[in-house]
Design an enzyme around this catalytic site. Structure first.
Site, PDB file in Angstrom:
ATOM      1  N   GLY A 110      33.353  37.003  33.252  1.00 56.92           N
ATOM      2  CA  GLY A 110      33.388  38.403  33.615  1.00 56.92           C
ATOM      3  C   GLY A 110      33.859  39.216  32.441  1.00 56.92           C
ATOM      4  N   GLY A 116      37.277  37.977  31.252  1.00 55.17           N
ATOM      5  CA  GLY A 116      37.507  36.634  30.742  1.00 55.17           C
ATOM      6  C   GLY A 116      36.621  35.608  31.412  1.00 55.17           C
ATOM      7  N   THR A 117      36.939  34.375  31.124  1.00 59.05           N
ATOM      8  CA  THR A 117      36.140  33.275  31.620  1.00 59.05           C
ATOM      9  C   THR A 117      37.015  32.416  32.529  1.00 59.05           C
ATOM     10  OG1 THR A 117      35.095  33.302  29.473  1.00 59.05           O
ATOM     11  CG2 THR A 117      34.607  31.425  30.873  1.00 59.05           C
ATOM     12  N   ASP A 122      40.026  46.146  41.486  1.00 59.71           N
ATOM     13  CA  ASP A 122      38.674  45.638  41.263  1.00 59.71           C
ATOM     14  C   ASP A 122      38.193  44.885  42.503  1.00 59.71           C
ATOM     15  OD1 ASP A 122      36.356  45.355  39.893  1.00 59.71           O
ATOM     16  OD2 ASP A 122      37.059  43.781  38.545  1.00 59.71           O
TER      17      ASP A 122
END
Ligand SMILES: *[C@@H]1O[C@H](CO)[C@@H](O)[C@H](O)[C@H]1NC(C)=O
Ligand SMILES: *[C@@H]1O[C@H](CO)[C@@H](O)[C@H](O)[C@H]1NC(C)=O
Ligand SMILES: *[C@@H]1O[C@H](CO)[C@@H](O)[C@H](O)[C@H]1NC(C)=O
Ligand SMILES: *[C@@H]1O[C@H](CO)[C@@H](O)[C@H](O)[C@H]1NC(C)=O
Ligand SMILES: *[C@@H]1O[C@H](CO)[C@@H](O)[C@H](O)[C@H]1NC(C)=O
Ligand SMILES: *[C@@H]1O[C@H](CO)[C@@H](O)[C@H](O)[C@H]1NC(C)=O
Length: 738
Positions: free
Chosen positions: A426, A429-430, A541
């Site tokens: 995203g 980050g991962t 989010d």
């Protein structure tokens, strides 16, 4: 010093040390999982293997030819038998002997030559082999290539009397040996005679030539008489993972040194891997290097010391009444001289004792952190606020479930952040799937942005999140600060995201009951986050990709508050880049601030998603239908709600409930934040709708409930009494207090 004081101090130290010891439970495995470990008696360590998928590439393919009585390992596509493989870059094969033979009358038997050119990747080891010629009327050639240049060398062996031969001597009298040059390959050996062995035919009829591993060969006069036709000699070949340098290879996806160290051998150009000091195992396998228990293997401590194994090293601690560094090859442990100062210095003794303890602890840590890498990690740890975090953790009362992981642990858990472990990527980050040493499966998030000025906020974040304990919130298990960007470790949720369930083709549609439950659970979790802590935790989010589903499709809100990791001035950018535009509170565009009501708006979009089965933002749709929130609101306005509801949901009936949830979503999607209900109200309303679903006789109440809830806000309502509340009692206390 009182030995008893020392003893108890030592016990204390032992406990401290024991806590740092990582138990070794795995056994050493050299072959790849699910692959044969042996062919006959030959161990086959990875990168070598006998089956497709078991070797690194075709160069390391061993053809195991199995029969009822024996198994023979061949270098694939050749008829060279493999007799030994080391992980330090050697491969031993058997080769035949080149010969040139004559009968007593001097007639030549068919001369034989020997080829030795397996793959061009293997060189004949220059340090371990010798080119050897045997005979008393003999000369022999060695041909080959070094790089693309041809190479020729020779050896001559003459003798006249058998009795004069000397076993073990190859200086040209019956036996001749020469060096092999570096990098020789595609080798070819020939033997000849000068005078057809006429004058020596009673004891030597043949000239012989071969390459042999020096350590496995000793000249014997018997060879002069005859070397049997089927006799083979071992030859040592060099292998390398590839011809790249370590630096080049590390950039490559095929890089073989997973958690091990890469090195380039002196001879040859290419790389090999090795386990770090204090570890052994197979450096070519992920998780192949294991700690060596020095205490068990070579008793490095004095007999009066206790040995503690540490990852990569060990420590010795003298028993009570003894002092010294405890090492067998150090000062060892000697009895403490108690005659010296009888009473005078007990207090002094205690403080010296403590000093020794402190020194030995810091010495241990120094030993551990000595290496450069580790120093760097330490720096990252400090930069990432590790000290503050530790202090904060120690200040907290009550159980803190979060743990500070080491980067080593997480590297191991994720197979060095291997691509195959990526669960999702995203804007922030991962996320990797990891398996901890205690077999717990976790999700590890690696942030993309590290901003030193955000350290305190990050620490705050971790502390707050580690205290969040709600069944519908993904649990933060801990973090790691030793890497450049902080890593967060969460519990692993197995069934993917709500987004995947709703919008990925091939998934059976979720039932209405299930959708309603997911909505209620998510609302409950958000309401909890808004009210359980001060300042409130704003998710920022909320979207269907951040709602995870476990094996029973229980919703788990994830990624909450992590956006705080993003420096404020970058929030907008990241959010836009992330493509969560479809969920973003319209007020944000004016105020640039995200509030609790922003979460309510985003949740409204999720509700609309659950109702319609459509994506929040779909670029495949005509322009006016791209934004689900707008489309949904306008459909309600035009009284065309059932036109956009998911037909799976419609097919199940429940039109009253669908209408009510739609109205609720509509309220959540109001443009002005203050017109939206609070998360608490939303959660309660959804809960009561669910109860109604379970108890259809309550249907009649539905209209009343809605109007009631519309009026009541934040007060203890009727529906709250009638619905079994999922919330933590803490949440309610906070609410009542407001
Ligand atoms: C392996 O050995 C068998 C018999 O020894 C042979 O038929 C086969 O072709 C070999 N395969 C390879 C890849 O060398
Ligand atoms: C051998 O290799 C070198 C470079 O490694 C090259 O310059 C040369 O032309 C090659 N020679 C032949 C005969 O291929
Ligand atoms: C073989 O020798 C060549 C030339 O010295 C070298 O470049 C190559 O890396 C060597 N290969 C191995 C496997 O040692
Ligand atoms: C064999 O040995 C004899 C004497 O020992 C010598 O005269 C003769 O020349 C030798 N023959 C050869 C072929 O060397
Ligand atoms: C050399 O060793 C072999 C046995 O390996 C023995 O038969 C032979 O007599 C020895 N020869 C000498 C000259 O010692
Ligand atoms: C390395 O090996 C590859 C193939 O394995 C070959 O194409 C390349 O030329 C080699 N490079 C060097 C420098 O030997």
């Amino acid at each position: 010093m009182d030995p008893r004081t020392r003893l108890s101090v030592n016990i204390l130290v032992s406990l401290v040390m024991a806590a740092t010891v990582i138990p070794v439970t795995r056994t050493r495995v050299l072959h790849k999982n699910g692959c044969p470990s042996k062919c006959g008696n030959l161990n086959i360590p990875f990168p070598f293997g006998t089956k497709e998928g078991c070797f690194l590439n075709e160069n390391f393919h061993i053809n195991c030819s199995e029969s009822a009585t024996s198994s023979i390992a061949y270098l694939a596509n050749t008829d060279f038998i493999v007799t030994d493989i080391t992980m330090e870059g050697q491969l031993q094969i058997l080769t035949t002997v080149a010969r040139d033979c004559y009968d007593a009358s001097g007639d030549q038997a068919i001369p034989q030559t020997t080829f030795l050119s397996p793959f061009s990747i293997y060189n004949v080891s220059s340090t371990r082999n010798k080119f050897t010629a045997i005979g008393c009327d003999t000369y022999a050639y060695l041909y080959g290539f070094i790089g693309n240049k041809s190479y020729t060398a020779g050896c001559m062996s003459i003798c006249n009397r058998f009795e004069d031969l000397v076993n073990g001597s190859c200086s040209g009298f019956g036996c001749c040996q020469i060096q092999i040059p570096d990098g020789l390959k595609a080798v070819y050996v020939e033997a000849y005679s000068f005078k057809k062995h006429v004058n020596v035919s009673d004891f030597n009829r043949c000239s012989y030539a071969f390459i042999v591993e020096e350590s496995g060969f000793r000249f014997s006069s018997d060879y002069v008489r005859s070397i049997p036709l089927d006799q083979k000699f071992p030859v040592s070949l060099d292998w390398l993972v590839s011809n790249e340098t370590c630096d080049e290879a590390a950039k490559n996806p095929s890089y073989a040194c997973h958690q091990s160290e890469c090195y380039e051998p002196v001879i040859g150009s290419g790389y090999l891997c090795k386990c770090p000091d204090g570890f052994d195992g197979n450096p070519y396998l992920p998780e192949g290097c294991l700690d060596v228990d020095e205490c068990k293997i070579w008793s490095p401590c004095d007999e009066n010391a206790i040995c503690y194994n540490l990852p990569g090293s060990f420590n010795c601690l003298c028993k009570g009444g003894y002092e010294g560094d405890g090492k067998r090859y150090g000062t060892g442990c000697s009895p403490i001289d108690e005659q010296g100062f009888p009473f005078l210095v007990i207090g002094l003794g205690v403080s010296i004792g403590l000093l020794v303890v402190i020194l030995s602890i810091s010495w241990t840590y120094w030993g551990l952190w000595k290496r450069k890498l580790i120093r760097q990690r330490e720096q990252f740890f400090l930069q990432n606020g590790g000290i503050i975090l530790r202090q904060e953790f120690s200040k907290l009362k009550g159980p803190v479930s979060a743990k500070i992981f080491t980067s080593e642990e997480l590297k191991k858990a994720t197979n060095n952040f291997h691509e195959t472990r990526i669960l999702g990527k995203g804007g922030q980050g991962t996320v990797y799937k990891g398996i901890l040493q205690d077999h717990r499966v976790v999700a590890i998030k690696k942030s993309m942005i590290a901003d030193r000025s955000q350290v305190e906020q990050f620490v705050n974040e971790v502390i707050v999140l580690s205290q969040v304990n709600h069944r519908n919130v993904v649990k933060l298990l801990g973090c790691c600060l030793e890497t450049e960007v902080p890593l967060l470790v969460y519990e692993f949720i197995s069934n993917g995201t709500l987004y995947q369930r709703l919008h990925c083709p091939g998934n059976a549609s979720l039932s209405w009951e299930c959708r309603l439950r997911i909505a209620a659970e998510t609302a409950g979790a958000l309401s909890y986050l808004h009210s359980a802590a001060y300042p409130p935790i704003i998710h920022r989010d909320v979207k269907s990709t951040n709602i995870l589903l476990d094996e029973h499709y229980v919703a788990k809100v994830s990624d909450f508050g992590a956006s705080r990791l993003v420096p404020l001035d970058q929030t907008q950018l990241t959010t836009l880049v992330q493509g969560t535009l479809g969920y973003l509170d319209p007020e944000y565009f004016q105020s640039s601030q995200l509030t609790e009501k922003s979460d309510v708006y985003s949740f409204g979009v999720v509700l609309a998603e659950l109702l319609t089965g459509r994506k929040a933002l779909s670029f495949l749709m005509p322009e006016e239908e791209r934004n689900l929130a707008m489309q949904f609101v306008s459909a309600l306005k035009k009284d065309r709600l059932f036109g956009i509801i998911d037909h799976h949901v419609l097919a199940e009936g429940n039109t009253t409930q669908i209408k009510e949830v739609s109205m609720l979503a509509n309220r959540c999607l109001r443009v002005r934040g203050e017109d939206r209900p609070s998360m608490k109200e939303v959660a309660m309303e959804l809960d009561s709708l669910r109860t109604m679903l379970k108890h259809p006789w309550m249907k009649n109440y539905s209209k009343e409930t809605e109007s009631l809830l519309g009026e009541l806000s934040g007060t203890n309502s009727q529906s709250n009494k009638s619905s079994p509340s999922d919330y933590d009692s803490r949440q309610q206390i906070v609410l009542h207090g407001r």
